[in-house]
Design an enzyme around this catalytic site. Structure first.
Site, mmCIF file in Angstrom:
data_model
loop_
_atom_site.group_PDB
_atom_site.id
_atom_site.type_symbol
_atom_site.label_atom_id
_atom_site.label_comp_id
_atom_site.label_asym_id
_atom_site.label_seq_id
_atom_site.Cartn_x
_atom_site.Cartn_y
_atom_site.Cartn_z
ATOM 1 N N GLU A 185 14.372 -15.564 0.946
ATOM 2 C CA GLU A 185 14.619 -16.658 1.891
ATOM 3 C C GLU A 185 13.560 -17.752 1.725
ATOM 4 O O GLU A 185 13.759 -18.891 2.118
ATOM 5 C CB GLU A 185 14.564 -16.157 3.339
ATOM 6 C CG GLU A 185 15.691 -15.213 3.698
ATOM 7 C CD GLU A 185 15.411 -14.503 5.030
ATOM 8 O OE1 GLU A 185 14.530 -14.956 5.795
ATOM 9 O OE2 GLU A 185 16.083 -13.479 5.284
ATOM 10 N N ASP A 190 0.829 -1.205 0.000
ATOM 11 C CA ASP A 190 0.000 0.000 0.000
ATOM 12 C C ASP A 190 0.869 1.262 0.000
ATOM 13 O O ASP A 190 1.842 1.355 0.761
ATOM 14 C CB ASP A 190 -0.871 -0.022 1.273
ATOM 15 C CG ASP A 190 -1.936 1.054 1.271
ATOM 16 O OD1 ASP A 190 -2.758 1.067 0.351
ATOM 17 O OD2 ASP A 190 -1.945 1.885 2.210
#
Ligand code: GLC
Ligand code: CA
Length: 577
Positions: free
Chosen positions: A271, A213
């Site tokens: 990751e 956002d």
């Protein structure tokens, strides 16, 4: 782990059809008139049958709802009105079981004023490190600078009324949006740490990506200089304005430092593997600026709002589409196509106005009303055109029903903070957020709720039921069945992963040749003229098979049906050659 996330061209998000669920308005399972995650669970089959590839959920976190959930009071939980983390896990598992990915909304520019971090900041003394999580400034001579809120009025509010401390008399806090949405201070490493652990929390639960956002807003010019616009952004004509309001330009937008944040986030996502994605909501002014957000070590994609802002006009559309393709190709990112979301007037309504009409402030009962038929015809045509092109497409819940904007909402039902903050001048975004119709039965809020439910949180227009999914189900020509077919065809051919070349020789017809990932060749063409036009030359010479067609606009100006092989006014065709 250090591999770049670009190098797999099969990544799902590059070509996905992504469907935005606005949780408060999608489906209400317990009859309180408010959409919820239980309601989403009831619609899993519907979502699967729509042939979408992913769902993006607008915020579902605990929130006082001053900005329908974009004011987050706890980033690691679910709004009790919507369910709980177990309900969320179920939704995630059910969608994953159908092969549908899940993107959630992260709101990093600001929290709610009810977030514990802001409450701790208020409880602390001026200058305390707890205050450094947000943007507090001292000024005895009015607000610290002239910045205006995106929702109208000043972007600064006084601290004292909230903290109750006399020592706060000259202190202010910054909120680029509503006063209930204090901005975080992204110069503080603790804010970075907070959001890194937020990302891990949801990645561990299994989400596939995040919609970021106000991605262009997190970093402010540290000198906090006055801007050119001043505190009335919704009523401003001057440089960087459009339709009487300021664009997202100024010392709190698109600062170079935002890009460091997304590099950091990309590493966290890596990751978990390179299929986890980030999509930016970045209102910047050029496709080139937007492309900066999707450089190879930053986000996966960015919404392209240039089509949202583009009139139904062949020259203008051709230009923004070409520029989008070029800018995204220059950084190896896929194009994204967007026509509607929870902040815009629904495109079936927007396109029902004459070119040049300004609907940016929302539409009320006293405003001129759109031509619904023309709007819907153009909307289906625009969607089919963009859905035929390589890239991913974002769809907003309800657009598959051809839902119009609710343009006659009573003003006293409005909830968007812009309405009040603009001094009741800018009506805002409620018209695209009205709860969806699922059946023709008024006693259940047109199927949004179970029978005998409370009224919906925003009132539904009287004719909502005729537009419902249930009514459309049995009509082979309904928008719903059109969307299903369009998305199925798009997916089975691999159009989103295709390669395209522009064909158009007719200035009023946009046409491209798309070579789908399966190798089949499809002409995607839209006629923006008022009359019929011949098919693109290539289609005429090769013999054709129409894979998809939208209705045409029947008007007095349109020549009566010419040859069968012509393309009708306002029509989009997908033609295999
Ligand atoms: C984004 C959201 C919008 C919200 C604003 C503040 O623009 O899409 O709905 O009001 O940010 O969070
Ligand atoms: Ca409910």
């Amino acid at each position: 782990m250090n591999q770049l996330h670009r190098n797999d061209w099969n990544q799902w998000w590059r070509s996905a059809a992504i469907y935005q669920v606005y949780p408060r308005s999608f489906s209400d399972s317990n009859g309180d008139g408010i959409g919820d995650l239980g309601g989403v669970l009831e619609k899993i089959d519907y979502l699967e049958q729509l042939n979408i590839d992913a769902v993006w959920f607008s915020p579902f976190y605990p929130s006082p709802q001053h900005d329908t959930g974009y004011d987050v009071a706890d980033y690691l939980d679910i709004n009790p009105e919507y369910g709980n983390l177990q309900t969320f896990d179920k939704v995630l598992a059910e969608l994953h079981a159908r092969g549908i990915k899940v993107i959630i909304d992260v709101v990093p520019n600001h929290s709610s004023w009810e977030h514990p971090l802001f409450k701790q900041a208020l409880a602390a003394q001026p200058g305390d490190s707890a205050r450094d999580m947000y943007m507090f400034r001292k000024s005895s001579d009015g607000a610290p600078n002239n910045w205006g809120s995106m929702f109208g009025g000043s972007a600064w509010s006084k601290v004292e009324p909230l903290s109750g401390k006399a020592s706060d008399r000259d202190w202010w806090y910054l909120h680029i949006f509503d006063a209930s949405q204090p901005d975080f201070n992204w110069e503080n490493p603790k804010v970075h740490e907070f959001f890194r652990s937020y990302l891990r929390f949801w990645l561990d639960r299994g989400v596939d990506g995040f919609r970021v956002d106000v991605a262009h807003g997190l970093v402010k010019d540290p000198a906090l200089p006055d801007d050119l616009v001043g505190p009335d952004r919704l009523n401003y004509e001057g440089p960087n304005s459009e339709n009487g309001r300021a664009l997202d330009v100024g010392p709190f937008f698109n600062q170079p430092g935002v890009h460091d944040i997304y590099r950091e986030w990309r590493q966290v996502l890596d990751e978990y593997g390179r299929d986890r994605m980030l999509v930016a909501e970045a209102w910047v002014n050029t496709p080139e600026q937007e492309a900066m957000y999707v450089r190879e070590d930053e986000m996966s994609q960015a919404f392209n709002f240039s089509v949202v802002n583009c009139p139904w006009e062949p020259g203008a559309l051709r230009k923004v589409i070409r520029r989008t393709q070029e800018a995204s190709a220059s950084v190896g990112a896929p194009a994204t196509w967007v026509l509607s979301n929870h902040d815009t007037v629904r495109h079936s309504t927007r396109l029902g106005y004459p070119t040049g009409a300004n609907t940016d402030n929302g539409i009320g009962v006293t405003d001129p009303q759109p031509d619904r038929e023309i709007g819907l015809t153009r909307a289906l045509s625009a969607t089919a055109f963009l859905a035929g092109l390589p890239g991913s497409i974002y769809l907003y819940n309800g657009e598959e029903l051809g839902l119009p904007e609710a343009t006659t909402l009573p003003d006293d039902a409005r909830q968007d903070p812009t309405w009040k903050r603009s001094g009741y001048r800018v009506r805002g975004r409620d018209g695209c957020r009205v709860p969806l119709p699922w059946s023709n039965n008024p006693s259940s809020n047109f199927g949004f709720s179970p029978a005998r439910a409370s009224s919906p949180w925003l009132p539904q227009p009287a004719d909502w039921g005729e537009l419902s999914a249930q009514v459309q189900e049995s009509n082979p020509y309904s928008p719903l069945n059109f969307y299903r077919k369009m998305l199925a065809t798009r997916r089975s051919l691999g159009l989103g992963m295709g390669k395209s070349t522009w064909l158009d020789s007719d200035p009023e017809v946009l046409s491209l040749l798309v070579t789908a990932s399966c190798g089949r060749k499809v002409i995607v063409a839209t006629n923006l003229a008022v009359g019929y036009r011949p098919l693109p030359q290539l289609a005429l010479s090769k013999g054709t098979k129409v894979l998809l067609q939208t209705p045409t606009i029947i008007s007095e100006d349109a020549a009566p049906s010419v040859e069968d092989s012509g393309i009708g006014p306002g029509q989009t065709l997908w033609i295999e050659i």
